[in-house]
Design an enzyme around this catalytic site. Sequence first.
Site, PDB file in Angstrom:
ATOM      1  N   ASP A  33       0.843  -1.203   0.000  1.00 44.50           N
ATOM      2  CA  ASP A  33       0.000   0.000   0.000  1.00 44.50           C
ATOM      3  C   ASP A  33       0.873   1.245   0.000  1.00 44.50           C
ATOM      4  OD1 ASP A  33      -2.605   1.381   2.176  1.00 44.50           O
ATOM      5  OD2 ASP A  33      -2.317   1.455  -0.003  1.00 44.50           O
ATOM      6  N   LYS A  91       2.722   3.438  -5.648  1.00 47.10           N
ATOM      7  CA  LYS A  91       2.179   2.438  -6.590  1.00 47.10           C
ATOM      8  C   LYS A  91       3.213   2.050  -7.645  1.00 47.10           C
ATOM      9  CE  LYS A  91      -0.962   3.348  -3.915  1.00 47.10           C
ATOM     10  NZ  LYS A  91      -0.880   2.593  -2.635  1.00 47.10           N
ATOM     11  N   ASP A 102      -3.250  -3.002  -2.425  1.00 45.12           N
ATOM     12  CA  ASP A 102      -4.289  -1.974  -2.473  1.00 45.12           C
ATOM     13  C   ASP A 102      -4.107  -1.149  -3.748  1.00 45.12           C
ATOM     14  OD1 ASP A 102      -5.283   0.905  -0.466  1.00 45.12           O
ATOM     15  OD2 ASP A 102      -6.470  -0.489  -1.661  1.00 45.12           O
ATOM     16  N   ASN A 103      -5.203  -0.522  -4.219  1.00 41.82           N
ATOM     17  CA  ASN A 103      -5.124   0.514  -5.252  1.00 41.82           C
ATOM     18  C   ASN A 103      -4.674   0.071  -6.630  1.00 41.82           C
ATOM     19  OD1 ASN A 103      -3.683   1.965  -2.537  1.00 41.82           O
ATOM     20  ND2 ASN A 103      -5.703   2.627  -3.230  1.00 41.82           N
ATOM     21  N   GLU A 158     -11.480   4.059  -0.764  1.00 40.53           N
ATOM     22  CA  GLU A 158     -11.845   4.403   0.621  1.00 40.53           C
ATOM     23  C   GLU A 158     -12.682   5.679   0.673  1.00 40.53           C
ATOM     24  OE1 GLU A 158      -8.725   3.659  -0.310  1.00 40.53           O
ATOM     25  OE2 GLU A 158      -7.314   5.223   0.186  1.00 40.53           O
TER      26      GLU A 158
END
Length: 214
Positions: free
Chosen positions: A141, A144, A169-170, A199
């Site tokens: 996380d 990226k 994540d993401n 989120e």
Amino acid sequence: QFVSLRQRILSAVQKNATRGDPRSVIRAIDQFCSQKEWAMNVGNEKGCILDSVVSEVNPATVLELGTYCGYSTVRIASLLPPYAKFITLEFNPDFAAVARQVIAWAGLEDKVQLVEGASSDWIPKIKEQFGIKTFDLVFLDHWKEHYLSDTKLMEECGLLRKGSVLLADNVICPGAPDYVEYVRSSPRYKSHYFRSHLEYTKAEENLWYLGIIE
Ligand SMILES: O=C(NC/C=C/[C@H]1O[C@@H](Sc2ccncc2)[C@H](O)[C@@H]1O)c1cc([N+](=O)[O-])cc(O)c1O
Ligand SMILES: [Mg+2]
């Protein structure tokens, strides 16, 4: 004087959460970020998916890349067995300082080691510094554009084994396209994604689950 967002998140925890109660810390951050100001915590919807993966893997060794304010650190640490070793890497000393206090407020400071520095510097040193052979679970996380390089680095350093689980994540927003491309085309990984939302918003998002199969 100017109070940073991370300080306002910490204040919300100290004001609204009960010391030693991880769930109240999570609730306090989620309430602040959904009612007052957005922040890039994994949030409750994806957090519940994270919880289920942690519970299922029941990991003895966990690595988190990107601590930020410690929201997902608290979620993970509160579910670990007593003997588990949990390392979270954070590059920014200001975020690390807030995360330490959030983790302490939850009463979980003995369950997690927050290490300051860049993942690319620390990953090669983990084996000898922390006596960890391989990770059962890795939660990505952080930046990226570092997901792919850090995953390759973990492979090269022998930190991943058959059965290791990577949860990212993401992968949609902000996105990690090179990472998704690499793992989808690699025979080493069985991967699937959990549909969710970014989120505190209604935007489509996924958590990307990877099982190492060989
Ligand atoms: O950018 C995002 N996350 C980057 C997170 C970065 C975190 O990791 C380290 S960098 C580092 C470097 C090396 N080693 C360890 C940590 C930073 O200091 C920060 O604490 C993000 C953005 C959105 N969004 O909607 O824009 C939503 C999200 O859920 C996100 O996670
Ligand atoms: Mg994130």
